[in-house]
Enzyme design. Structure first.
Site, PDB file in Angstrom:
ATOM      1  N   ASP A 149       6.715   1.526  -1.189  1.00 51.23           N
ATOM      2  CA  ASP A 149       5.427   0.987  -0.720  1.00 51.23           C
ATOM      3  C   ASP A 149       5.500   0.297   0.645  1.00 51.23           C
ATOM      4  OD1 ASP A 149       2.641   0.598  -1.214  1.00 51.23           O
ATOM      5  OD2 ASP A 149       3.017  -1.490  -1.758  1.00 51.23           O
TER       6      ASP A 149
ATOM      7  N   TYR B 203      -5.209 -10.280 -10.937  1.00 48.53           N
ATOM      8  CA  TYR B 203      -4.761  -8.903 -10.756  1.00 48.53           C
ATOM      9  C   TYR B 203      -3.643  -8.846  -9.710  1.00 48.53           C
ATOM     10  CZ  TYR B 203      -4.170  -4.325  -8.980  1.00 48.53           C
ATOM     11  OH  TYR B 203      -3.557  -3.181  -8.540  1.00 48.53           O
TER      12      TYR B 203
ATOM     13  N   HIS C  31       3.279  -0.108   5.800  1.00 48.32           N
ATOM     14  CA  HIS C  31       2.923   0.359   4.456  1.00 48.32           C
ATOM     15  C   HIS C  31       3.587   1.725   4.255  1.00 48.32           C
ATOM     16  CE1 HIS C  31      -0.639   1.241   1.484  1.00 48.32           C
ATOM     17  NE2 HIS C  31       0.424   0.812   0.854  1.00 48.32           N
TER      18      HIS C  31
ATOM     19  N   ARG D  20      -7.407  -4.684  -6.086  1.00 51.73           N
ATOM     20  CA  ARG D  20      -7.506  -5.497  -4.884  1.00 51.73           C
ATOM     21  C   ARG D  20      -8.966  -5.536  -4.459  1.00 51.73           C
ATOM     22  NH1 ARG D  20      -6.137  -3.280  -0.795  1.00 51.73           N
ATOM     23  NH2 ARG D  20      -5.393  -1.252  -1.487  1.00 51.73           N
TER      24      ARG D  20
ATOM     25  N   ARG E 148      -1.235  -0.312 -14.172  1.00 51.52           N
ATOM     26  CA  ARG E 148       0.017  -0.406 -13.406  1.00 51.52           C
ATOM     27  C   ARG E 148       1.236  -0.601 -14.290  1.00 51.52           C
ATOM     28  NH1 ARG E 148      -0.357  -0.315  -7.519  1.00 51.52           N
ATOM     29  NH2 ARG E 148      -2.582  -0.115  -7.153  1.00 51.52           N
TER      30      ARG E 148
ATOM     31  N   CYS F 292      -2.465   9.380  -2.268  1.00 54.16           N
ATOM     32  CA  CYS F 292      -1.880  10.548  -1.601  1.00 54.16           C
ATOM     33  C   CYS F 292      -0.466  10.832  -2.115  1.00 54.16           C
ATOM     34  CB  CYS F 292      -1.857  10.359  -0.091  1.00 54.16           C
ATOM     35  SG  CYS F 292      -3.493  10.416   0.660  1.00 54.16           S
TER      36      CYS F 292
ATOM     37  N   LYS G 147       1.318  -7.390  -0.818  1.00 56.94           N
ATOM     38  CA  LYS G 147       0.426  -7.037   0.289  1.00 56.94           C
ATOM     39  C   LYS G 147       0.168  -8.233   1.205  1.00 56.94           C
ATOM     40  CE  LYS G 147      -0.211  -2.915  -1.378  1.00 56.94           C
ATOM     41  NZ  LYS G 147       0.445  -1.767  -0.750  1.00 56.94           N
TER      42      LYS G 147
ATOM     43  N   SER H 147      -3.771   5.184   0.010  1.00 61.65           N
ATOM     44  CA  SER H 147      -3.638   5.277  -1.449  1.00 61.65           C
ATOM     45  C   SER H 147      -4.157   6.630  -1.943  1.00 61.65           C
ATOM     46  CB  SER H 147      -4.348   4.123  -2.142  1.00 61.65           C
ATOM     47  OG  SER H 147      -5.448   3.716  -1.400  1.00 61.65           O
TER      48      SER H 147
HETATM   49  C1  OXD Z   1      -1.954  -0.145  -2.673  1.00 60.34           C
HETATM   50  C2  OXD Z   1      -0.892  -0.555  -3.603  1.00 60.34           C
HETATM   51  O1  OXD Z   1      -3.122  -0.377  -2.975  1.00 60.34           O
HETATM   52  O2  OXD Z   1       0.280  -0.257  -3.304  1.00 60.34           O
HETATM   53  O3  OXD Z   1      -1.635   0.418  -1.619  1.00 60.34           O
HETATM   54  O4  OXD Z   1      -1.189  -1.181  -4.626  1.00 60.34           O
HETATM   55 MN    MN Z   2       0.506   0.330  -1.276  1.00 59.96          MN
END
Ligand code: OXD
Ligand code: MN
Length: 590
Positions: free
Chosen positions: A281, A201, A230, A72, A375, A254, A210, A252
Site C-alpha cells: 500500500d 473505522y 501510495h 474513509r 477488511r 485496481c 493514511k 483503489s
Molecule cells: C485505500 C486503502 O483506500 O488502502 O487506498 O485502504
Molecule cells: Mn491504499
C-alpha cells in the site's frame, strides 16, 4: 516520574491531551505479548471483538463497526495549513485555529469514563534511516490491536526517541459518540499532528497509515527531500536468483494487493521466476548512497479489502489471513465460527450472519454478506511470499516505477515514459474510470494523480514540483511506466486476462530496464513490439495483443483536454516542466 519515558516533549503533550479529554485511566502500550494478550481478553469480554475458531484460525478475531462508519470519509478529512493555498484545490481545508477550536469542543472530557491508551509506534523498520515515530492516543482497544499488527509498537519506539527529541507525530483519536455529524479527521502538517474523532473505522483511526504515512509524510518528504507514495513494492526474481524491485501506484479497486502478491504463470514458475512482496500500500522512497532510489514499506501488516480476495485471485493473501488476523465487517459462518466473504472461493453455508449481524441466506439474500469494504488486518510476516528484504533498513533499490488506472479504451496495456519528467507527467495525469454498465460505453473519468488524490498532505501542484525536483537528485533514475489491465472489447469484456498473467508485462518492464528489448515510439511514449511480450501458454490472439498495444488518437486528443482542464484547477501553479509535457503530447497527436 514516568517509567515509560523521560522525554519531556512527549510528557508535556500527553499532559495537555489528558487535561483536554479527562480519561478515567491511562495505559501506556509497551508492546509486550502479555499486555496485548490482556487487552485482547478485555476486548473479548466487552464484545468489542470476538474470538474465531482458534483451531482453524489461530489467534484470529472478529469485529463489527457501526453501520454508518465503514470507510474513509474524504469529505470529513481536512488539511489544516495556515494558508489555504498550501492545501491546494484537491484537499478540504480548514484553518488550524478553527479546526483546533472545533476539535477541542468535541474532545472535551470525551474519555471521562474511558481508558486512554498511549501507543508509541514506528513507521519503517526500527533503526532504519527511513523510520519515523508517531504516538497515537486513543480510547479504542481495537485501534491498539490493529496498530500492533500494522506498525512496530511499544517501548522500543520510545527508546528510539530518547529524552530530548520532539520529532514524532502527535496523533489523538477518540471514538467519542461515533456521531457521524461530528466526525472529523484533521491533519496539521505544519505541527506534525493529527486529530481524529467520532469514527472507529480503520482508515480514519489507524493514524499510522493514511494520515501519517501518506498525508503527513508526503509533507515531510518535500521538506526533507524524500517521497511518501501510495505504492506497492514487489521484487521479481529471475532463474539466476537476481531480484529487481518495482514500486507501483494504482487508485483503489485496481488490484494493488493482488499485484503485490502475484503468482507468476506456470511457464515462468517452472523456470524459477518468483515474486516477492515488500509492501502492498505505501512506499517511503529515498535516494541512496549509490544515487539510486530505495524504497521501504513503512507498515508491518496488510489492511486489505476482503471481498474479491480468494484462492484464485490471491492465494497468498488468503494464507496471510489464516492466523493472527483481525477481520472487520466480513460475514460469519456460524457452523464452525469462521469468516466468509464474496469472492473467497469457498461456497457459503446455510448458517451465516452478514456483516450487520443479521441471519443471511445465499438463496434469498438481496444484499451482500460481507461489506464491500470489509477488511482483514494481517501481519506482513505471515504472507508466504513476503520478501526476505522486506525489513531491510536501507530499503530495496527500485528499477522501475509503475503507474496504472482503469481505462476502458484510452491507455494501452503498457507504455514507457520517455524520461523522468515525462514519467511525472504520466503520473500527474493518472485517471480511473467508473465502469459503465452498457457495452462499449466509457465511464466517468476521475483524475487521481499518482493515486494520491485523497492522500497528499499539501498542494498537489507543489507535490508535482517535488517529483520533478527529486528527478534532479537521482543519478540512476528508475524508468517510469504506465499499465492498464482494464481495456475492454466492443462487448465491454476485459481483453487482458490480468491477475498472474500481469507477470508477462512485468517481465517486459524489467527487460526494458535491462536494455534487453526495443520498443516503438508513439505519441504518448514507448510501447512494446507485440513479439516482445511472452505469450507462451496464453490463449490471446496476436491481433488482440496488438490492439491492446495501440492507441486511438481521437481519444488521446480528448484525454489531453481532460488533463488541461485538471491542470487549470491549480491556477498557474503546475510546474512548467509538466505544462511543456502536455504541449508535447498535443503536438505529437497533431
Ligand atoms: C485505500 C486503502 O483506500 O488502502 O487506498 O485502504
Ligand atoms: Mn491504499
Amino acid at each position: 516520574m514516568n517509567s515509560f519515558t523521560n522525554n519531556k516533549n512527549i510528557l508535556a503533550w500527553i499532559d495537555k491531551v489528558v487535561a483536554l479529554t479527562s480519561p478515567k485511566n491511562i495505559v501506556w502500550i509497551d508492546g509486550s505479548t502479555k499486555q496485548i494478550n490482556e487487552l485482547t481478553q478485555e476486548a473479548c469480554d466487552t464484545n468489542e471483538i470476538m474470538p474465531l475458531n482458534q483451531e482453524k484460525l489461530p489467534n484470529c478475531y472478529y469485529h463489527r463497526t457501526r453501520q454508518d462508519d465503514v470507510a474513509r470519509m474524504e469529505d470529513r478529512t481536512f488539511i489544516c495549513t495556515r494558508e489555504e493555498i498550501d492545501a491546494g484545490p484537491t484537499n478540504n481545508w480548514m484553518s488550524p485555529a478553527k479546526a483546533h477550536s472545533l476539535g477541542r469542543s468535541i474532545f472535551k472530557d470525551c474519555m471521562k469514563d474511558r481508558t486512554m491508551y498511549i501507543i508509541p509506534y514506528c513507521m519503517g523498520p526500527i533503526g532504519s534511516p527511513f523510520a519515523k515515530v508517531g504516538i497515537e492516543v486513543t480510547d479504542s482497544i481495537y485501534v491498539v490491536l490493529n496498530m500492533n499488527i500494522m506498525t512496530r509498537i511499544g517501548k522500543q519506539v520510545l527508546n528510539m526517541l530518547g529524552a530530548e527529541s520532539n520529532d514524532f507525530v502527535k496523533g489523538l483519536h477518540s471514538k467519542c459518540e461515533l456521531d457521524k455529524e461530528k466526525r472529523y479527521i484533521f491533519h496539521f502538517p505544519e505541527d506534525n499532528a493529527i486529530w481524529s474523532c467520532n469514527s472507529a473505522y480503520g482508515g480514519n483511526v489507524l493514524l499510522g497509515k493514511k494520515c501519517f504515512a501518506l498525508r503527513i509524510a508526503s509533507y515531510l518528504g518535500r521538506k526533507e527531500s524524500w517521497m511518501a507514495e501510495h505504492m506497492l513494492i514487489l521484487g521479481i526474481e529471475n532463474p539466476q536468483g537476481e531480484v529487481k524491485y518495482v514500486a507501483a501506484a494504482f487508485p483503489s479497486a485496481c488490484g494493488k494487493t493482488n499485484l503485490a502478491m502475484l503468482i507468476p504463470p506456470e511457464i515462468y514458475a517452472q523456470k524459477g521466476y518468483k515474486v516477492w512482496t515488500v509492501g502492498d500500500d505505501i512506499a517511503w522512497i529515498r535516494v541512496g548512497h549509490d544515487g539510486r532510489l530505495y524504497a521501504v514499506n513503512p507498515e508491518s501488516g496488510f489492511f486489505g479489502v476482503a471481498p474479491g480476495t480468494g484462492r484464485n485471485s490471491n492465494a497468498n493473501a488468503v494464507d496471510a489471513t489464516s492466523k493472527d488476523t483481525i477481520f472487520t465487517n466480513v460475514a460469519l459462518n456460524l457452523d464452525d465460527n469462521t469468516v466468509w466473504w464474496e469472492g473467497l472461493g469457498a461456497p457459503p453455508t446455510k448458517n451465516m450472519l452478514d456483516w450487520k449481524g443479521n441471519p443471511w441466506d445465499y438463496e434469498t439474500a438481496t444484499e451482500k454478506a460481507a461489506h464491500p469494504n470489509s477488511r482483514f488486518t494481517s501481519p506482513a510476516k505471515n504472507c508466504p511470499c513476503i520478501s526476505p528484504e522486506w525489513e531491510s533498513p536501507s530499503g530495496v533499490p527500485l528499477s522501475a516505477i509503475i503507474f496504472g488506472g482503469r481505462r476502458a479504451k484510452t491507455a494501452p496495456l503498457v507504455y514507457e515514459a520517455r524520461d523522468w519528467n515525462h514519467g511525472v507527467f504520466v503520473g500527474s495525469s493518472m485517471a480511473s474510470e467508473t465502469t459503465a454498465a452498457a457495452a462499449g460505453q466509457v465511464g466517468v473519468v476521475r483524475r487521481d494523480p499518482m493515486a494520491m488524490l485523497p492522500f497528499c498532505g499539501y498542494n498537489m501542484a507543489d507535490y508535482f514540483k517535488h517529483w520533478i525536483d527529486m528527478g534532479a537528485k537521482i543519478d540512476k533514475l528508475p524508468k517510469i511506466f504506465n499499465v492498464n489491465w482494464f481495456r475492454t472489447d466492443e462487448n465491454g469484456k476485459f481483453i487482458w486476462p490480468g491477475y498472474g498473467e500481469n507477470f508477462r508485462i512485468l517481465d517486459w518492464i524489467i527487460k526494458r530496464c535491462e536494455d534487453k528489448v526495443d520498443a516503438k515510439e508513439l505519441a504518448i511514449g514507448y510501447v512494446p513490439n507485440a513479439d516482445d511480450i511472452n505469450m507462451e501458454g496464453l490463449s490471446l490472439s496476436k491481433e488482440a495483443l496488438e490492439d491492446l498495444l495501440s492507441i486511438d488518437k481521437d481519444l488521446w486528443i480528448e484525454e489531453s483536454r481532460g488533463i488541461e482542464e485538471f491542470y487549470a484547477k491549480f491556477d498557474g501553479r503546475i510546474p512548467e516542466e509538466l505544462t511543456k509535457e502536455l504541449e508535447k503530447l498535443k503536438n505529437n497527436l497533431k
